[in-house]
Write a protein that holds these residues in place. Structure first.
Motif, PDB file in Angstrom:
ATOM      1  N   ILE A  67       0.880  -1.208   0.030  1.00 33.55           N
ATOM      2  CA  ILE A  67       0.030  -0.083   0.141  1.00 33.55           C
ATOM      3  C   ILE A  67       0.697   1.149  -0.034  1.00 33.55           C
ATOM      4  O   ILE A  67       1.774   1.398   0.738  1.00 33.55           O
ATOM      5  CB  ILE A  67      -0.840   0.013   1.250  1.00 33.55           C
ATOM      6  CG1 ILE A  67      -1.907  -1.068   1.129  1.00 33.55           C
ATOM      7  CG2 ILE A  67      -1.696   1.279   1.170  1.00 33.55           C
ATOM      8  CD1 ILE A  67      -2.655  -1.413   2.486  1.00 33.55           C
ATOM      9  N   ARG A  69       0.761   5.392   0.011  1.00 35.89           N
ATOM     10  CA  ARG A  69      -0.111   6.985   0.310  1.00 35.89           C
ATOM     11  C   ARG A  69       1.001   7.643   0.954  1.00 35.89           C
ATOM     12  O   ARG A  69       1.983   7.383   1.275  1.00 35.89           O
ATOM     13  CB  ARG A  69      -1.278   6.465   1.053  1.00 35.89           C
ATOM     14  CG  ARG A  69      -0.931   5.666   2.526  1.00 35.89           C
ATOM     15  CD  ARG A  69      -1.956   5.087   3.228  1.00 35.89           C
ATOM     16  NE  ARG A  69      -1.744   4.406   4.296  1.00 35.89           N
ATOM     17  CZ  ARG A  69      -1.398   4.831   5.514  1.00 35.89           C
ATOM     18  NH1 ARG A  69      -1.537   6.385   5.612  1.00 35.89           N
ATOM     19  NH2 ARG A  69      -0.906   4.316   6.601  1.00 35.89           N
ATOM     20  N   TYR A  72      -0.337  11.313   5.978  1.00 37.61           N
ATOM     21  CA  TYR A  72      -0.168  11.273   7.352  1.00 37.61           C
ATOM     22  C   TYR A  72      -0.368  12.579   7.797  1.00 37.61           C
ATOM     23  O   TYR A  72      -0.408  13.608   7.066  1.00 37.61           O
ATOM     24  CB  TYR A  72       1.313  10.767   7.517  1.00 37.61           C
ATOM     25  CG  TYR A  72       1.956   9.454   7.173  1.00 37.61           C
ATOM     26  CD1 TYR A  72       1.599   8.865   5.862  1.00 37.61           C
ATOM     27  CD2 TYR A  72       2.048   8.643   8.327  1.00 37.61           C
ATOM     28  CE1 TYR A  72       1.874   7.500   5.858  1.00 37.61           C
ATOM     29  CE2 TYR A  72       2.331   7.349   8.285  1.00 37.61           C
ATOM     30  CZ  TYR A  72       2.102   6.884   7.085  1.00 37.61           C
ATOM     31  OH  TYR A  72       2.512   5.327   6.733  1.00 37.61           O
ATOM     32  N   MET A 264      -8.862   0.344   4.000  1.00 37.55           N
ATOM     33  CA  MET A 264      -8.257   0.184   5.329  1.00 37.55           C
ATOM     34  C   MET A 264      -9.321   0.431   6.439  1.00 37.55           C
ATOM     35  O   MET A 264     -10.041   1.380   6.325  1.00 37.55           O
ATOM     36  CB  MET A 264      -7.147   0.788   5.536  1.00 37.55           C
ATOM     37  CG  MET A 264      -6.092   0.698   4.202  1.00 37.55           C
ATOM     38  SD  MET A 264      -4.494   1.797   4.540  1.00 37.55           S
ATOM     39  CE  MET A 264      -3.784   0.910   5.706  1.00 37.55           C
ATOM     40  N   TYR A 271      -7.215  -4.582   6.520  1.00 40.76           N
ATOM     41  CA  TYR A 271      -6.954  -3.861   5.346  1.00 40.76           C
ATOM     42  C   TYR A 271      -7.035  -4.949   3.977  1.00 40.76           C
ATOM     43  O   TYR A 271      -6.642  -5.948   4.183  1.00 40.76           O
ATOM     44  CB  TYR A 271      -5.859  -2.886   5.269  1.00 40.76           C
ATOM     45  CG  TYR A 271      -4.577  -3.479   5.524  1.00 40.76           C
ATOM     46  CD1 TYR A 271      -3.906  -3.426   6.638  1.00 40.76           C
ATOM     47  CD2 TYR A 271      -3.871  -4.052   4.186  1.00 40.76           C
ATOM     48  CE1 TYR A 271      -2.789  -3.900   6.627  1.00 40.76           C
ATOM     49  CE2 TYR A 271      -2.663  -4.479   4.446  1.00 40.76           C
ATOM     50  CZ  TYR A 271      -2.062  -4.600   5.750  1.00 40.76           C
ATOM     51  OH  TYR A 271      -0.788  -5.220   5.886  1.00 40.76           O
ATOM     52  N   THR A 354       5.415  -0.649  10.033  1.00 38.76           N
ATOM     53  CA  THR A 354       4.591  -1.416   9.244  1.00 38.76           C
ATOM     54  C   THR A 354       4.242  -0.643   8.014  1.00 38.76           C
ATOM     55  O   THR A 354       3.508  -1.148   7.158  1.00 38.76           O
ATOM     56  CB  THR A 354       3.373  -1.560  10.037  1.00 38.76           C
ATOM     57  OG1 THR A 354       2.654  -0.235  10.150  1.00 38.76           O
ATOM     58  CG2 THR A 354       3.626  -2.296  11.137  1.00 38.76           C
ATOM     59  N   GLY A 355       5.048   0.408   7.721  1.00 39.84           N
ATOM     60  CA  GLY A 355       4.649   1.390   6.577  1.00 39.84           C
ATOM     61  C   GLY A 355       5.707   1.905   5.840  1.00 39.84           C
ATOM     62  O   GLY A 355       5.468   2.947   5.412  1.00 39.84           O
ATOM     63  N   LYS A 358       6.007   2.291   1.174  1.00 44.90           N
ATOM     64  CA  LYS A 358       5.481   3.334   0.648  1.00 44.90           C
ATOM     65  C   LYS A 358       6.287   4.224   0.548  1.00 44.90           C
ATOM     66  O   LYS A 358       6.108   5.444  -0.328  1.00 44.90           O
ATOM     67  CB  LYS A 358       4.236   3.957   1.316  1.00 44.90           C
ATOM     68  CG  LYS A 358       4.360   4.560   2.833  1.00 44.90           C
ATOM     69  CD  LYS A 358       3.195   5.160   3.073  1.00 44.90           C
ATOM     70  CE  LYS A 358       2.346   3.867   3.776  1.00 44.90           C
ATOM     71  NZ  LYS A 358       2.567   3.283   4.840  1.00 44.90           N
TER      72      LYS A 358
HETATM   73  C1  LIG Z   1       0.770  -2.501   6.411  1.00 43.00           C
HETATM   74  S1  LIG Z   1      -0.058  -1.159   6.622  1.00 43.00           S
HETATM   75  C2  LIG Z   1      -0.064  -0.311   5.179  1.00 43.00           C
HETATM   76  C3  LIG Z   1       0.025   1.158   5.298  1.00 43.00           C
HETATM   77  O1  LIG Z   1       0.853   1.779   6.051  1.00 43.00           O
HETATM   78  O2  LIG Z   1      -0.625   2.029   4.447  1.00 43.00           O
END
Ligand SMILES: CSCC(=O)[O-]
Ligand SMILES: Cc1cc2nc3c(=O)[nH]c(=O)nc-3n(C[C@H](O)[C@H](O)[C@H](O)COP(=O)(O)OP(=O)(O)OC[C@H]3O[C@@H](n4cnc5c(N)ncnc54)[C@H](O)[C@@H]3O)c2cc1C
Length: 404
Positions: A67, A69, A72, A264, A271, A354-355, A358
């Motif tokens: 994912i 994006r 934030y 999500m 998600y 976890t992100g 991206k």
């Molecule tokens: C694993 S969560 C994905 C995200 O942070 O958009």
């Protein structure tokens, strides 16, 4: 096999390690490969080695749910992730490799008045930072996602969602392969099966690394080891404010196209998106215990499947094909640590938790700048180790969404 065809060329060279480089990058994941590529392409650093203990792209890069994006909450984060998103938008052309970036939109569902207040706040903050963001009504959600259970007798009624139209997904392997091929073409040595087992430090300066294939010298070492960052830091006597947790995901059997955006839900806690192969790609939160096992516990998968069925009852009869886990390096404020350490020439880029997928191109771009100039890029200056001493944290647990 393929290797015997006339004229077949590997996508990247597999040289033996040399005894000395200008810069060593520890970790051949997306972030490490991107860092090496930008060191060579933007900063003209020619003698760069990426040392990878396994095979390149085999860590979280191979295991994430892709994912992408930039929505934030805080200025520092949205500007860093938006920098990455803008690089994503031209990455296939930049690397001459189709990273299959599909801007199909990402929506984060709201199930309570507080959720919707948080969504309104974050959407307004995004718009103030020039990040595309909308608030969707239940009807607008249903128009985009016909299979979702919106209201009526559901346990968590959907009251709305934030939506980033430019968000989406990409092919994770292709990102690693694209950066590896382009970096290798610029002279970067990518050395797989070469685990760093020690950091060579003399008089407060880094002088190189110890590996399973002998000593390799360099006056600049950038560590991009994700879930293994703490173990690397310990080799230099550093303790990082990180926890390494398993994070799991799984995919269903392939279906005809039925979901063409990313959905999500922090509250229901799962998600989902659909890959180009037709599989539903599903994930949720970390396993609460610490671990380096690259697997997780069944109860987390059961909880996640229940969450997805709560949102999509018609998926309740699907068969799941594969489950796996990675090791995510979670920081206290759900934000990365990108910068210098108290050891001259030793830099860390970690804490993406976890992100971080991206952020891949943006992370590599600013980390390459930090290493080349021995000073952080303006976009990663706020993400220093010192913030944990000064207290100037950038709390993104809300926007980090489901998985934290
Ligand atoms: C694993 S969560 C994905 C995200 O942070 O958009
Ligand atoms: C199940 C799962 C789902 C996720 N979903 C998303 C998502 O949808 N969106 C998102 O933005 N992020 C997501 N993430 C997080 C994202 O994958 C990571 O934050 C990001 O990939 C980390 O950066 P990296 O790619 O460089 O890590 P990695 O690919 O893990 O690279 C680190 C590399 O360092 C190597 N290494 C470690 N120690 C040493 C050593 N001593 N010597 C040499 N090499 C070493 C490892 O072998 C590894 O290849 C997810 C993660 C997981 C596990």
């Amino acid at each position: 096999g393929l290797g015997h065809h006339q004229g077949w060329q590997p996508a990247w060279r597999s040289p033996q390690p040399e005894s000395r480089y200008d810069v060593i990058i520890v970790g051949g994941g997306g972030h490490g490969l991107a860092t090496a590529y930008y060191l060579a392409s933007v900063h003209g650093v020619r003698k760069v080695a990426v040392l990878e203990k396994g095979y390149l792209g085999g860590g979280n890069t191979a295991r994430n749910t892709t994912i992408i994006r930039s929505n934030y909450l805080w200025d520092e984060s949205s500007q860093l992730y938006e920098h990455a998103l803008k690089l994503w938008e031209g990455l296939s052309q930049e690397l001459n490799f189709n990273v299959m970036f599909s801007q199909r939109g990402v929506m984060n569902l709201g199930h309570s008045l507080q959720d919707m207040r948080d969504i309104e706040r974050r959407v307004n903050a995004n718009l103030l930072n020039g990040v595309d963001a909308e608030v969707l009504s239940p009807r607008e959600i249903k128009e985009r996602v016909p299979l979702i259970a919106i209201g009526g007798d559901v346990r968590y009624p959907i009251l709305g969602a934030s939506y980033q139209p430019r968000g989406g997904v990409a092919r994770h392997d292709a990102v690693a392969w694209g950066f590896a091929r382009a970096a290798s073409a610029l002279g970067v040595d990518i050395i797989e099966e070469c685990e760093v087992t020690g950091l060579l430090i003399e008089d407060g300066r880094v002088r190189g690394v110890q590996t399973g294939r002998g000593e390799i010298r360099a006056d600049k070492v950038g560590c991009v080891a994700a879930g293994n960052s703490s173990t690397l830091a310990r080799m230099a006597g550093l303790r990082l404010p990180l926890e390494s947790h398993p994070l799991q995901a799984f995919v269903s059997e392939s279906l005809k196209p039925c979901l063409d955006t990313v959905v999500m839900s922090g509250a229901v806690h799962g998600y989902i998106s659909q890959s180009d192969k037709g599989e539903l790609v599903i994930g949720a939160g970390i396993d609460s215990y610490l671990g380096y096992g690259q697997r997780g516990s069944p109860h987390v998968i059961e909880h996640t499947a229940a969450a997805i069925v709560e949102l999509f009852p018609s998926f309740s009869r699907l068969r799941m094909n594969r489950q796996w886990g990675g090791i995510v390096d979670v920081s206290p404020d759900a934000c990365p640590i990108i910068g210098k350490t108290r050891i001259q020439g030793l830099y860390f880029n970690c804490g993406w938790g976890t992100g971080g997928f991206k952020a891949t191109p943006g992370s590599g771009h600013v980390f390459a700048h930090t290493i080349a100039h021995d000073q952080p890029h303006p976009l990663n200056a706020a993400f220093s180790l010192e913030r944990f001493a000064s207290g100037r944290l950038i709390d993104e647990h809300g926007a980090a969404a489901v998985a934290h």
